[in-house]
Motif scaffolding. Structure first.
Motif, short mmCIF file in Angstrom:
data_model
loop_
_atom_site.label_atom_id
_atom_site.label_comp_id
_atom_site.label_asym_id
_atom_site.label_seq_id
_atom_site.Cartn_x
_atom_site.Cartn_y
_atom_site.Cartn_z
N LEU A 201 21.04 52.11 -37.00
CA LEU A 201 19.76 52.71 -36.64
C LEU A 201 19.05 53.26 -37.87
CD1 LEU A 201 20.70 54.59 -33.34
CD2 LEU A 201 19.37 52.49 -33.54
N LYS A 202 19.82 53.90 -38.75
CA LYS A 202 19.22 54.48 -39.95
C LYS A 202 18.77 53.39 -40.93
CE LYS A 202 19.85 58.29 -43.18
NZ LYS A 202 20.70 59.43 -43.57
N ALA A 203 19.55 52.32 -41.03
CA ALA A 203 19.23 51.26 -41.99
C ALA A 203 18.07 50.38 -41.51
CB ALA A 203 20.46 50.40 -42.25
N HIS A 204 17.93 50.26 -40.19
CA HIS A 204 16.94 49.33 -39.63
C HIS A 204 16.06 50.07 -38.62
CE1 HIS A 204 19.21 46.11 -41.56
NE2 HIS A 204 20.31 46.58 -40.98
N TYR A 205 15.52 51.20 -39.04
CA TYR A 205 14.75 52.04 -38.13
C TYR A 205 13.41 51.42 -37.74
CZ TYR A 205 12.41 53.30 -42.50
OH TYR A 205 11.74 53.25 -43.69
N ARG A 206 12.93 50.41 -38.49
CA ARG A 206 11.63 49.81 -38.20
C ARG A 206 11.66 48.89 -36.98
NH1 ARG A 206 12.44 49.40 -43.68
NH2 ARG A 206 10.97 50.53 -45.04
N ARG A 207 12.80 48.31 -36.70
CA ARG A 207 12.88 47.29 -35.65
C ARG A 207 12.84 47.93 -34.26
NH1 ARG A 207 18.85 44.86 -34.66
NH2 ARG A 207 17.79 44.39 -32.70
N LYS A 208 12.52 47.11 -33.28
CA LYS A 208 12.55 47.57 -31.89
C LYS A 208 13.99 47.49 -31.37
CE LYS A 208 7.86 46.08 -30.65
NZ LYS A 208 7.05 45.20 -29.77
N TRP A 209 14.50 48.62 -30.95
CA TRP A 209 15.86 48.68 -30.42
C TRP A 209 15.81 48.86 -28.90
CZ3 TRP A 209 20.44 48.13 -33.07
CH2 TRP A 209 20.38 48.16 -34.47
N THR A 210 16.68 48.14 -28.21
CA THR A 210 16.83 48.34 -26.77
C THR A 210 18.19 48.97 -26.51
OG1 THR A 210 17.87 46.18 -26.35
CG2 THR A 210 15.44 46.28 -26.35
N ARG A 254 4.01 62.51 -47.89
CA ARG A 254 4.11 63.33 -49.10
C ARG A 254 3.94 62.51 -50.37
NH1 ARG A 254 8.87 65.32 -46.60
NH2 ARG A 254 10.08 64.10 -48.09
N GLU A 255 4.53 61.32 -50.40
CA GLU A 255 4.70 60.59 -51.65
C GLU A 255 3.67 59.49 -51.88
OE1 GLU A 255 8.68 59.14 -51.84
OE2 GLU A 255 9.56 61.09 -51.42
N THR A 256 2.92 59.11 -50.85
CA THR A 256 1.97 58.01 -51.02
C THR A 256 0.57 58.43 -50.55
OG1 THR A 256 2.14 56.98 -48.82
CG2 THR A 256 3.86 56.45 -50.42
N ASP A 257 -0.40 57.60 -50.89
CA ASP A 257 -1.76 57.78 -50.40
C ASP A 257 -2.08 56.77 -49.30
OD1 ASP A 257 -2.31 59.87 -52.21
OD2 ASP A 257 -2.72 58.42 -53.81
N ASP A 258 -1.06 56.13 -48.74
CA ASP A 258 -1.27 55.13 -47.70
C ASP A 258 -1.99 55.75 -46.51
OD1 ASP A 258 0.14 53.50 -49.36
OD2 ASP A 258 1.96 53.45 -48.13
N LYS A 259 -2.82 54.96 -45.87
CA LYS A 259 -3.47 55.44 -44.66
C LYS A 259 -2.43 55.73 -43.58
CE LYS A 259 -7.90 53.09 -45.36
NZ LYS A 259 -8.88 52.11 -44.80
N ILE A 260 -2.72 56.69 -42.74
CA ILE A 260 -1.75 57.10 -41.73
C ILE A 260 -1.47 55.97 -40.76
CG2 ILE A 260 -1.32 58.74 -39.84
CD1 ILE A 260 -2.90 60.80 -41.43
N GLU A 261 -2.49 55.16 -40.46
CA GLU A 261 -2.28 54.00 -39.59
C GLU A 261 -1.25 53.04 -40.20
OE1 GLU A 261 -5.12 55.22 -40.52
OE2 GLU A 261 -6.50 55.42 -38.81
N ALA A 262 -1.34 52.85 -41.53
CA ALA A 262 -0.39 51.96 -42.21
C ALA A 262 1.01 52.54 -42.20
CB ALA A 262 -0.86 51.70 -43.65
N ILE A 263 1.12 53.84 -42.35
CA ILE A 263 2.43 54.49 -42.32
C ILE A 263 3.07 54.33 -40.94
CG2 ILE A 263 3.56 56.76 -42.37
CD1 ILE A 263 1.66 57.51 -44.65
N ALA A 264 2.25 54.47 -39.89
CA ALA A 264 2.77 54.28 -38.53
C ALA A 264 3.38 52.89 -38.37
CB ALA A 264 1.66 54.50 -37.51
N MET A 265 2.69 51.86 -38.86
CA MET A 265 3.21 50.49 -38.79
C MET A 265 4.47 50.34 -39.63
SD MET A 265 1.29 48.54 -36.81
CE MET A 265 1.52 46.87 -37.43
N GLU A 266 4.46 50.96 -40.82
CA GLU A 266 5.58 50.84 -41.75
C GLU A 266 6.88 51.35 -41.14
OE1 GLU A 266 8.10 50.57 -45.12
OE2 GLU A 266 6.25 49.53 -44.57
N ILE A 267 6.83 52.39 -40.36
CA ILE A 267 8.06 52.98 -39.82
C ILE A 267 8.41 52.45 -38.43
CG2 ILE A 267 7.77 55.07 -41.18
CD1 ILE A 267 6.93 56.49 -38.57
#
Length: 297
Positions: A201-210, A254-267
């Protein structure tokens, strides 16, 4: 130098009246080393990087997203293991509002120690309120309390000391509950599989888990998997995954200037509005407010 355990004060939960002496976010490079004793207690949260701690004759690693509890009067040594630096949250405090020193006096001068000034450790029902060797993965709600104390300390608005002390009392309560939950009777048969699942879960937190996929790691029914995971980790697997995503979101804010929408997708959140609701639920403030706050400190 005389190393010793903290003085004991038998108490009830109602008698706790913590006082915060110092609260800051700070960075340390590998050239910086602690080797000291303190008159008060310290919570040291590792936001980024790794540190090595020597305490009570034992040396151990404290990785990112873990909280270290450093007791009064006990000598400790801390080494920074990560280049170029580690990022830390530090809170100095006592349990009974029984220390009246300036910030610069909190570290013991071994040439002139004040033995009567070491703060006491509360023993409740015969046991210390927290273990002396204590380094745990921290739920986001507790990290948020530390950040709030730091913000109050930096801004120093009227009554900030009372707010900090109240936040510390809340933090101690959540830590005690978290410690009790994570020390429940575990299920030895499934421990290796449960830790494997937590690692995935920690290594692959981006994927959809069921739940079905998670249950397959342990080879049990999905309902029983949730119970086993919560007994072992102190929270459900879905909440554990949310906590990992939340910590990653905070790091990127904290560490990037990425848009919040992009951060949501990233995680791993495809729905930005759902991400916004979840972030505020975990943190108590919006992602935009958190970004502004992190830039202040």
């Amino acid at each position: 130098m005389t190393d010793r355990f903290p003085a004991i004060r038998h108490a009830t939960y109602r008698e706790l009246s913590p006082s915060v002496h110092w609260a800051q976010m700070h960075q340390r490079t590998p050239q910086f080393k602690w080797s000291r004793r303190m008159y008060d207690y310290e919570f040291l949260y590792v936001m980024q990087g790794d540190i090595r701690v020597t305490l009570l004759g034992e040396s151990f690693l404290v990785p990112a997203e873990h909280l270290l509890f450093l007791p009064a009067s006990v000598h400790h040594r801390i080494e920074i293991l990560t280049e170029p630096c580690v990022q830390l949250l530090g809170i100095h405090f006592d349990f009974f509002n029984d220390l009246h020193m300036k910030q610069e006096e909190l570290v013991v001068d071994e040439n002139n120690p004040y033995e009567e000034s070491f703060c006491a450790m509360p023993y409740i029902e015969g046991n210390p309120i927290l273990p002396f060797r204590y380094a745990i993965h921290l739920p986001p709600a507790i990290v948020s309390l530390m950040e709030a104390m730091i913000q109050e300390t930096n801004e120093q608005k009227q009554g900030y000391e009372m707010i900090c002390n109240g936040l510390m009392l809340q933090m101690l309560t959540l830590l005690i509950r978290h410690h009790d939950e994570t020390n429940r009777v575990h299920h030895p048969k499934y421990q290796e599989s449960l830790h494997h699942l937590a690692h995935e879960l920690k290594a692959h937190y981006r994927r959809k888990w069921t739940n079905v996929e998670m249950a397959a790691f342990i080879n049990v029914h999905e309902d029983y998997m949730s119970k086993l995971f919560k007994d072992s980790m102190g929270m459900s697997p879905n909440k554990y995954l949310q906590s990992i995503r939340h910590q990653q979101a905070k790091r990127l804010l904290r560490e990037t200037d990425d848009k919040i929408e992009a951060i949501a997708m990233e995680i791993g959140y495809e729905d930005f509005h759902y991400f916004s609701r979840m972030f505020k639920k975990w943190e108590g403030i919006s992602a935009q407010q958190y970004r502004k706050f992190s830039q202040m400190i």
